[in-house]
Every structure is written in structure tokens, then in C-alpha cells.
Design a protein around this motif. Structure first.
Motif, mmCIF file in Angstrom:
data_model
loop_
_atom_site.group_PDB
_atom_site.id
_atom_site.type_symbol
_atom_site.label_atom_id
_atom_site.label_comp_id
_atom_site.label_asym_id
_atom_site.label_seq_id
_atom_site.Cartn_x
_atom_site.Cartn_y
_atom_site.Cartn_z
ATOM 1 N N LYS A 59 17.265 6.818 -16.683
ATOM 2 C CA LYS A 59 16.027 7.503 -16.361
ATOM 3 C C LYS A 59 16.212 8.372 -15.125
ATOM 4 O O LYS A 59 16.830 7.968 -14.148
ATOM 5 C CB LYS A 59 14.899 6.495 -16.127
ATOM 6 N N SER A 60 15.667 9.573 -15.184
ATOM 7 C CA SER A 60 15.810 10.491 -14.068
ATOM 8 C C SER A 60 14.856 10.118 -12.937
ATOM 9 O O SER A 60 13.778 9.590 -13.170
ATOM 10 C CB SER A 60 15.519 11.929 -14.531
ATOM 11 N N SER A 94 8.550 17.339 -11.816
ATOM 12 C CA SER A 94 8.387 18.041 -13.084
ATOM 13 C C SER A 94 6.901 18.347 -13.248
ATOM 14 O O SER A 94 6.078 17.430 -13.256
ATOM 15 C CB SER A 94 8.894 17.181 -14.247
ATOM 16 N N SER A 96 3.516 19.917 -15.170
ATOM 17 C CA SER A 96 2.888 20.280 -16.440
ATOM 18 C C SER A 96 1.528 20.877 -16.101
ATOM 19 O O SER A 96 0.660 20.195 -15.574
ATOM 20 C CB SER A 96 2.723 19.061 -17.351
ATOM 21 N N ASP A 112 4.277 14.652 -22.629
ATOM 22 C CA ASP A 112 5.432 15.514 -22.395
ATOM 23 C C ASP A 112 6.272 15.002 -21.231
ATOM 24 O O ASP A 112 7.505 14.969 -21.301
ATOM 25 C CB ASP A 112 4.947 16.937 -22.115
ATOM 26 N N LEU A 113 5.610 14.581 -20.154
ATOM 27 C CA LEU A 113 6.336 14.059 -19.001
ATOM 28 C C LEU A 113 7.013 12.728 -19.337
ATOM 29 O O LEU A 113 8.133 12.455 -18.881
ATOM 30 C CB LEU A 113 5.390 13.895 -17.813
ATOM 31 N N SER A 115 8.227 11.918 -22.159
ATOM 32 C CA SER A 115 9.406 12.216 -22.969
ATOM 33 C C SER A 115 10.613 12.560 -22.106
ATOM 34 O O SER A 115 11.751 12.508 -22.550
ATOM 35 C CB SER A 115 9.104 13.376 -23.931
ATOM 36 N N GLN A 116 10.328 12.911 -20.830
ATOM 37 C CA GLN A 116 11.398 13.203 -19.879
ATOM 38 C C GLN A 116 11.781 11.957 -19.075
ATOM 39 O O GLN A 116 12.445 12.049 -18.060
ATOM 40 C CB GLN A 116 10.950 14.309 -18.932
ATOM 41 N N LYS A 117 11.311 10.798 -19.555
ATOM 42 C CA LYS A 117 11.582 9.495 -18.934
ATOM 43 C C LYS A 117 10.958 9.378 -17.548
ATOM 44 O O LYS A 117 11.454 8.664 -16.679
ATOM 45 C CB LYS A 117 13.083 9.230 -18.876
ATOM 46 N N THR A 118 9.849 10.078 -17.343
ATOM 47 C CA THR A 118 9.130 10.001 -16.076
ATOM 48 C C THR A 118 8.330 8.702 -16.013
ATOM 49 O O THR A 118 7.628 8.360 -16.958
ATOM 50 C CB THR A 118 8.169 11.194 -15.933
#
Length: 353
Positions: A59-60, A94, A96, A112-113, A115-118
Motif C-alpha cells: 500500500k502506498s 492524491s 479527487s 477512486d481513492l 482503488s489506489q490503496k488509500t
């Protein structure tokens, strides 16, 4: 039935995100919190899934921000404060952007966030209490912080002291002997705007001043410009304008200038935000200062606080401050007394044959 992250989180009274950090031996966990999680793991006999741990390590380190259009000055300043504080904490950001702040659009941004592993998301979009609480309930694995929700909402919140700022603005107008006021608010779906308006009204309620008209703006200069022109065209008598943002105040000043109405001699104008450029308006704008940098800093700190979860509903308020410049002044007495002149004319009329 096997023991899950959720079981451990519930017993320890923390978020599943915190359990994940403990089992992954993250350094970003308070020692007391780590101890509670480890005790829950031991009591339940939980065995971490090594495959899941490997995935979680992928995860980022990113903080998500769901925000209104960053073309709005106040919104962009908060976004910049969040970005700078996140960078200090070793996190990226990030964004949105939500142009139309419906619940569905906000939900899509959150998805959406995710899905970015936020794992942490800050919401700087106006939301009502049911919608904000529903969002948290639907996404229990995300740690949320909100910036524009009603005070009674059971979510983590950071905001300015909007009501106090509204009171300060209205009180200045009363001290300057202003008697007939226009109010130009922000959107009615914004709790921040509603609190400012409440401060204006409550302060004016105990005085002899009169609210001549109230207009709903949209934070854009153009909306306040059109509302001010409308008030003038309708012949509304006013000597001061309370405006819910500096950006809208710019539109007010232009409209008054086009009608050769002197600021502050004839009409005082006070804004809200203290954006950097308002000191260079013509005239320099009196306003209520919000500390956008501190709002962003606290939002990030709450988002990354491992002792917090969505059930704690922690709330922090950042002070506001009056900044007096040249767009406000004590109202000058009229150079003539209308009633006295009328009486004199009547007396003269009686003397005439």
C-alpha cells in the motif's frame, strides 16, 4: 470460524487500519495502542495472514483528499496546507475534485481513492450529517476526516471558528455605526457558511441595525457581483455588506465601483478568509482570517493518528481573527439633515403669501 482483523480491532477498540500497522510492525503506532492490539491478538488467538501482510506492505503512503474545485482560493489554500503537512509526515497526496458535491459524486471519489490503496481520506466538500455518517459507515476500513460538516455530526472534524468569525464581522459593522446591511452568504449546503451567517444574525439581533436583504452566493466573485448589482437596481438602501468569502468580496467591490458608490465612505465591505491578495484589493479588504495552514496540518495529523478511528468523533476548531483594512470605516454623518431641511421648507412655505 477464524478470527479476523475486524475481530481484533473491535476488541482493542481501534481501526482495522491500526491492527494492520501493528501486525506489519509499523513504527507509526503509539506504544499504548500497540499494546492493546497485541493483547487482543493474544486473547483471540489471531494468526496474521502472511499473504495479506505482503499485500498490505504494497500500500502506498498516500493521503486522499476529496475537495471542491481548487480554483476557489480558500479551497486551494486548504489543499496546499494538507499537501505540505503530508509531505512533512512522509506521505504523498492524491486529490479527487468534486465540482457538483452530490453524495454519489463524493462516493465515487472515495471509491477512486480506495482503488489506489488509500487508507486515509480527508473530505473538504460540504456534507450534511446523515450523508457524512453514512459515508463512514459504508467504508469502515477508511479513516476519514471532514472539514465542512454540521457540528453535531459524529465524525472526525477540523474546522475554523466560523460562528465566532461571523460575530466579529458583524460587531465591527455595529461599532462603525452601520445600520442597513446586505448579507451575501456562501452556498446553503455549506455548514461553514451557515455558521458564519448565524454569527452575523445573532450579533445584529441585539442592535438597531437592519438586515435589508440576504443573497446566496456560490463562493465565486461573479455571484456576489450580480447580487450587489441586483440590490442596487432594486433600490435597496444599505450602508454595509457582509460577505462570506474574500473571493466574493472582489465581485462586490467591482459592482459598487461601477455604480460610483464609494467604499468605505458610503458602503463598508467585509470579507472572510484573509487570502493573500485581499490586502491588494482596491481598497484593501477588511476580513476575517482563517488559518488555512493549521487546518491542513490538523487534518493530516488526525488522519494519521493511530489512536483515532471513525467512532471517536474527535473535533478540533481553529481560531479566527479580525483583520481591519481600508474597506471599512466609521460611518460619516450626512452633510445635511433631511428632516431639518423639510421642516425649514415647511416654515418658509408658511411665510409665503
Amino acid at each position: 470460524m477464524s478470527v479476523t482483523f475486524k475481530d481484533v480491532a473491535e476488541l482493542a477498540g481501534v481501526s482495522t487500519q491500526t491492527v494492520s500497522r501493528v501486525t506489519n510492525d509499523s513504527s507509526n503506532v503509539a506504544e499504548g495502542t500497540r499494546k492493546k492490539v497485541m493483547e487482543a491478538i493474544e486473547k483471540l488467538g489471531y494468526v496474521p495472514n502472511k499473504g495479506a501482510q505482503l499485500l498490505s506492505r504494497a500500500k502506498s503512503n498516500v493521503i486522499g483528499l476529496v475537495t471542491l474545485d481548487i480554483g476557489l482560493h480558500g479551497v486551494s489554500l486548504i489543499a496546499n496546507g494538507i499537501r505540505r503537512q503530508a509531505d512533512k509526515e512522509g506521505f504523498g497526496t492524491s486529490f479527487s475534485v468534486v465540482i457538483d458535491p452530490t453524495f454519489e459524486n463524493i462516493l465515487n471519489s472515495v471509491r477512486d481513492l480506495k482503488s489506489q490503496k488509500t487508507e486515509t481520506i480527508i473530505i473538504n466538500v460540504p456534507m450534511d450529517k446523515p450523508s457524512a455518517e453514512a459515508l463512514v459507515q459504508q467504508h469502515g476500513d477508511i479513516h476519514f476526516v471532514f472539514i465542512d460538516v454540521p457540528a453535531s455530526t459524529k465524525v472526525n472534524t477540523v474546522c475554523s471558528a466560523h460562528y465566532t468569525g461571523g460575530c466579529l464581522a458583524a460587531q465591527l459593522m455595529l461599532e462603525d455605526k452601520r445600520e442597513n446591511l446586505l448579507l451575501i452568504t456562501g452556498p446553503n449546503d455549506s455548514s461553514a457558511s451557515l455558521q458564519r451567517v448565524e454569527g452575523w444574525k445573532d450579533t445584529l439581533a441585539g442592535s438597531t441595525a437592519t438586515i435589508q436583504a440576504i443573497y446566496e452566493g456560490n463562493w465565486q466573485a461573479s455571484s456576489a457581483y450580480l447580487h450587489t448589482r441586483q440590490a442596487i437596481a432594486e433600490g435597496i438602501e444599505f450602508d454595509s455588506i457582509l460577505v462570506a468569502s474574500d473571493q466574493m468580496s472582489l465581485g462586490v467591490l467591482r459592482a459598487l465601483d461601477e455604480f460610483s458608490i464609494s467604499v468605505p465612505k458610503q458602503v463598508s465591505v467585509i470579507g472572510y478568509d484573509d487570502i493573500a491578495d485581499c490586502a491588494y484589493f482596491s481598497p484593501p479588504l477588511t476580513t476575517i482570517m482563517q488559518d488555512f495552514q493549521t487546518i491542513g496540518q490538523i487534518a493530516v495529523e488526525l488522519a494519521l493518528d493511530d489512536s483515532m478511528d471513525n467512532r471517536n468523533s474527535k473535533k478540533q476548531t481553529v481560531n479566527t481573527e479580525l483583520k481591519v483594512r481600508k474597506s471599512t470605516a466609521i460611518k460619516e454623518k450626512s452633510s445635511y439633515d433631511k428632516i431639518a431641511i423639510q421642516k425649514l421648507l415647511a416654515d418658509i412655505d408658511k411665510l409665503l403669501p
